[in-house]
Design an enzyme around this catalytic site. Structure first.
Site, short mmCIF file in Angstrom:
data_model
loop_
_atom_site.label_atom_id
_atom_site.label_comp_id
_atom_site.label_asym_id
_atom_site.label_seq_id
_atom_site.Cartn_x
_atom_site.Cartn_y
_atom_site.Cartn_z
N ARG A 34 9.49 0.93 5.63
CA ARG A 34 8.45 1.72 5.01
C ARG A 34 9.01 3.10 4.66
NH1 ARG A 34 2.85 4.20 7.70
NH2 ARG A 34 1.87 4.75 5.72
N HIS A 35 8.47 3.67 3.61
CA HIS A 35 8.86 5.02 3.21
C HIS A 35 8.58 6.03 4.32
CE1 HIS A 35 4.61 6.06 2.83
NE2 HIS A 35 4.46 4.89 2.19
N ARG A 38 4.55 11.26 4.19
CA ARG A 38 4.14 11.66 2.84
C ARG A 38 2.93 12.56 2.87
NH1 ARG A 38 -0.60 9.12 2.23
NH2 ARG A 38 -0.89 6.97 2.96
N ARG A 103 7.55 7.58 -3.81
CA ARG A 103 7.99 7.82 -2.44
C ARG A 103 8.91 6.72 -1.91
NH1 ARG A 103 2.52 7.01 -2.53
NH2 ARG A 103 1.65 5.19 -1.45
N HIS A 278 6.35 -0.40 1.72
CA HIS A 278 5.20 0.27 2.32
C HIS A 278 4.90 -0.37 3.68
CE1 HIS A 278 4.45 2.12 -1.64
NE2 HIS A 278 4.95 0.98 -2.09
N ASP A 279 3.88 0.15 4.35
CA ASP A 279 3.49 -0.43 5.63
C ASP A 279 3.18 -1.92 5.48
OD1 ASP A 279 1.29 0.23 4.07
OD2 ASP A 279 0.20 1.23 5.68
#
Length: 376
Positions: A34-35, A38, A103, A278-279
């Site tokens: 995941r990024h 943010r 992101r 992402h998550d």
């Protein structure tokens, strides 16, 4: 233990591989993460910060802490997999892909910057310890590996799950809170997915030390967190949802592993696939494999699927690092051991791999219109 910076090929190396993280048996690894941290990606009508420009980052962008953690995670991967990868970057060795979101692109580039600091003839500017790495991504509505894309059969099945007795009971138990939050936020909050969205906004604002309205302390994080955790489980509730949501990525990983065992992986020198998502990218993958527990996927959560070859043949080992603050731990595929023989692994995952995802996404009801996927 981390060593002090030392001179290496003209550049300071903050980290050296002074621990034996990986065995000589490793042949291929797929990393999905995941990024980083943010700013808020979206908001709610009564948010006092709705008109904030989120200087200096912008909405939905990595913070400085998020950037640093991603870079440090790249250093961690260099330490763990340096022996496998070598020090010279090549697109034949390393494949990098993200979603079509700022992101995740930035997170991918930050990890690659730490993983592939230039060596010798790859140095193109003496005072710049960085080199560009090729980044791949697909349009949001076409990326079925890392995002929830418009798949009618998936959403039709999700509708059925939401109407099941267990979920209806969950909804009834939380209807009062939904109503209270509708009044406070101006959002039409109806289910755990809506709670997930609100939680993400409040988490991002909390990380920035923004001032909350008075009512937030009564809900965030304690009351919102359980339903946020459940929202991830609902999206992969049963084998069909797992197949349509996580199956495409499982298929891509399995195909690369199978080709590696047969000596036909193209390019043959490939050692690592890295996916920046992402998550939901991580939870859907691990949920489809049956190894996701009811927990919060933190920023930077990372899973590593390793293909090994030893005296007993080929095997798969899966690891999860749910935070940059902890070491990864092993995951055990249901029905197998932590070190899972490759043929057993193939047998256990074959039911969640779609043969033709696009056709399996079709529904009999031609009038059915799936909802738009939630923003990542």
């Amino acid at each position: 233990m981390l060593q002090k910076a030392t001179k290496h090929s003209g550049f300071l190396r903050e980290y050296e591989s002074d621990i034996e993280c990986i065995k000589d048996t490793l042949r291929l690894v797929t990393v999905v993460f995941r990024h980083g941290q943010r700013t808020p990606a979206d908001t709610y009508p009564t948010d006092p910060h709705i008109n904030d420009s989120m200087v200096p980052y912008g909405w939905g962008q990595l913070t400085n802490e998020g950037k640093l953690n991603q870079y440090n995670q790249g250093l961690y991967l260099r330490k763990r997999y340096g022996k496998l990868l070598g020090t010279v970057y090549s697109p034949d060795i390393f494949y990098l892909r993200s979603t079509e979101v700022d992101r995740t692109k930035m997170s991918a580039m930050l990890e690659a910057a730490a993983l592939w600091r230039p060596e010798q003839n790859q140095i193109f500017k003496e005072d710049l310890p960085w080199q560009p790495v090729i980044l791949h991504y697909e349009p949001k509505d076409k990326d079925n590996l890392l995002l929830t894309t418009p798949c009618p059969a998936y959403f039709q099945e999700l509708d059925r799950v939401m109407k099941s007795a267990e979920i209806i009971k969950l909804q009834e138990e939380n209807e009062l809170m939904y109503q209270e939050l509708r009044n406070f936020t101006g959002l039409n909050i109806r289910n755990p997915d809506d709670i997930w969205s609100l939680y993400g906004t409040l988490r991002a604002e909390a990380d920035l030390n923004l001032t909350f309205p008075y009512w937030v302390k009564n809900y965030y994080p304690e009351k919102l967190e359980p339903l946020t955790k459940i929202s991830y489980i609902i999206k992969i509730w049963n084998p069909l949802l797992q197949k349509l949501r996580g199956g495409p990525l499982v298929r891509a990983i399995v195909e690369s592993m199978r080709n590696k065992t047969k000596g036909i992986l193209n390019p043959n020198a490939r050692k690592m696939y890295m996916y920046s998502g992402h998550d939901g990218s991580v939870t859907s993958l691990l949920g489809s494999l049956g190894v996701w527990e009811l927990q919060m996927p933190d920023y930077n959560i990372m899973t590593m699927l390793e293909l090994h070859e030893d005296q007993n043949g080929w095997n798969v080992q899966i690891f999860l690092r749910n935070s940059t603050k902890v070491e990864p731990y092993s995951l055990t595929l249901p029905g197998c051991s932590t070190i899972c023989p490759f043929n057993d692994f193939l047998e256990l995952v074959k039911s969640i791999i779609p043969e033709d995802w696009e056709s399996e996404c079709q529904v009999e009801d031609s009038n059915y219109i799936p909802p738009s996927p939630s923003p990542p």
